[in-house]
Write an enzyme that holds these catalytic residues in place. Structure first.
Site, PDB file in Angstrom:
ATOM      1  N   LYS A 170       0.855  -1.192   0.000  1.00 33.13           N
ATOM      2  CA  LYS A 170       0.000   0.000   0.000  1.00 33.13           C
ATOM      3  C   LYS A 170       0.881   1.229   0.000  1.00 33.13           C
ATOM      4  CE  LYS A 170      -2.546   2.313   3.545  1.00 33.13           C
ATOM      5  NZ  LYS A 170      -3.605   2.195   4.525  1.00 33.13           N
TER       6      LYS A 170
HETATM    7  C1  5RP Z   1      -1.741   4.675   8.406  1.00 35.16           C
HETATM    8  C2  5RP Z   1      -2.490   3.789   7.493  1.00 35.16           C
HETATM    9  C3  5RP Z   1      -3.863   4.181   7.099  1.00 35.16           C
HETATM   10  O1  5RP Z   1      -4.628   3.028   7.035  1.00 35.16           O
HETATM   11  C4  5RP Z   1      -3.791   4.830   5.752  1.00 35.16           C
HETATM   12  O2  5RP Z   1      -3.196   6.069   5.849  1.00 35.16           O
HETATM   13  C5  5RP Z   1      -5.118   4.798   4.930  1.00 35.16           C
HETATM   14  O3  5RP Z   1      -5.941   5.716   5.269  1.00 35.16           O
HETATM   15  P1  5RP Z   1      -6.132   7.111   4.549  1.00 35.16           P
HETATM   16  O4  5RP Z   1      -6.887   6.815   3.271  1.00 35.16           O
HETATM   17  O5  5RP Z   1      -6.913   7.872   5.543  1.00 35.16           O
HETATM   18  O6  5RP Z   1      -4.767   7.692   4.237  1.00 35.16           O
HETATM   19  O7  5RP Z   1      -1.994   2.792   7.062  1.00 35.16           O
HETATM   20  O8  5RP Z   1      -0.401   4.321   8.390  1.00 35.16           O
END
Ligand code: 5RP
Length: 263
Positions: A170
């Site tokens: 991610k």
């Molecule tokens: C923090 C994360 C969050 O899940 C991630 O940031 C996803 O959320 P957003 O769309 O609010 O950024 O992994 O480290």
């Protein structure tokens, strides 16, 4: 890849794409806006997510165990917004993830930050454990405060995550995002980041999937929307139906009109 690991990854995917709802923010941010009461936020969104990313604490207290949604368990933490964010440890064991019937575990890596090495070691150890039990690992390329979110940096972080054995990565959308995807041999999801106007967040999702992302792992742009259910439906329309941001905005508009009629 073992059968169990492949099976768990496939649970997260619908039609080859993923809408993962991220509600793990409290693990370092505390009661984040929109997530002050996790059960109230999450419950109405569950029917529209393909999977749910959260910590064991919120899972155990705020999600009904009878629900069927695949769980991506956040297993790194140990820091807060008051201290150096990269100083994370593994907080939750693979055995606990199995007890909680998780479909994957998630760990942050902080490439270029003070504790880069420790966070890459956290990922590597989880991959080793995950291979033993058939548990996929989602690596989250956290962006240290000083790091530019450009394709060079994010490409570096994603590739390192894949090389160390993450099943999924991610990251964030950026200019030339396709280069990040091309350099990463495992599926890439994007986070939404800070709350944007709805149309911009939908455009971000559209651009990311058009440039090769397998989907989104989105939080604030859904649960901080004035219409979270409409917003997650609109995100689904982009990710699963290939709708443009304008078309998806009409899904959101339709949801808002339906809500107004009920009032
Ligand atoms: C923090 C994360 C969050 O899940 C991630 O940031 C996803 O959320 P957003 O769309 O609010 O950024 O992994 O480290």
């Amino acid at each position: 890849m073992s059968w169990g690991l492949s099976n768990r990854v496939s649970r997260l995917t619908k039609d080859g794409r993923m809408v993962m709802l991220a509600v793990d923010h409290g693990y370092f941010q505390g009661p984040t806006t929109g997530l002050e009461n996790p059960r109230a936020t999450v419950t109405p969104l569950l029917p529209y997510a393909d999977s749910l990313m959260l910590t064991r604490g919120v899972l155990r207290t705020s999600v009904d165990p009878s629900q069927k949604l695949p769980i991506v368990l956040r297993v790194s933490g140990g820091t807060s917004i008051l201290k150096e964010l990269s100083d994370e440890v593994v907080t939750t064991s693979i055995e606990e993830a199995i007890r909680l019937n998780a479909s994957a575990v998630a760990v942050s890596i902080f490439v270029g930050s003070e504790h880069e090495k420790e966070t890459l070691a956290n990922l590597s150890e989880l991959v080793n454990e995950g291979e033993r039990y058939g548990m996929p690992v989602l690596a989250v390329t956290a962006v240290g405060r000083e790091m530019a979110r450009d394709a060079r940096y994010l490409g570096l972080a994603c590739r390192i995550a894949a090389e160390l054995g993450a099943s999924l990565v991610k990251t964030y959308y950026c200019e030339d995002f396709h280069k990040v995807v091309e350099g990463c041999p495992v599926p890439v999801l994007i986070a939404g980041g800070k709350k944007l106007p709805e149309k911009d967040a939908l455009q971000l999702a559209f651009n990311a999937v058009s440039e090769g992302a397998v989907g989104v792992d989105m939080g604030r742009n859904i649960f901080q929307s004035s219409n979270p259910v409409g917003m997650i439906k609109a995100v689904r329309a982009v990710v699963h139906e290939g709708k443009t941001a304008d078309e998806a905005l009409r899904v959101l508009g339709g949801e808002q009109a339906a809500k107004a009629r009920l009032r």
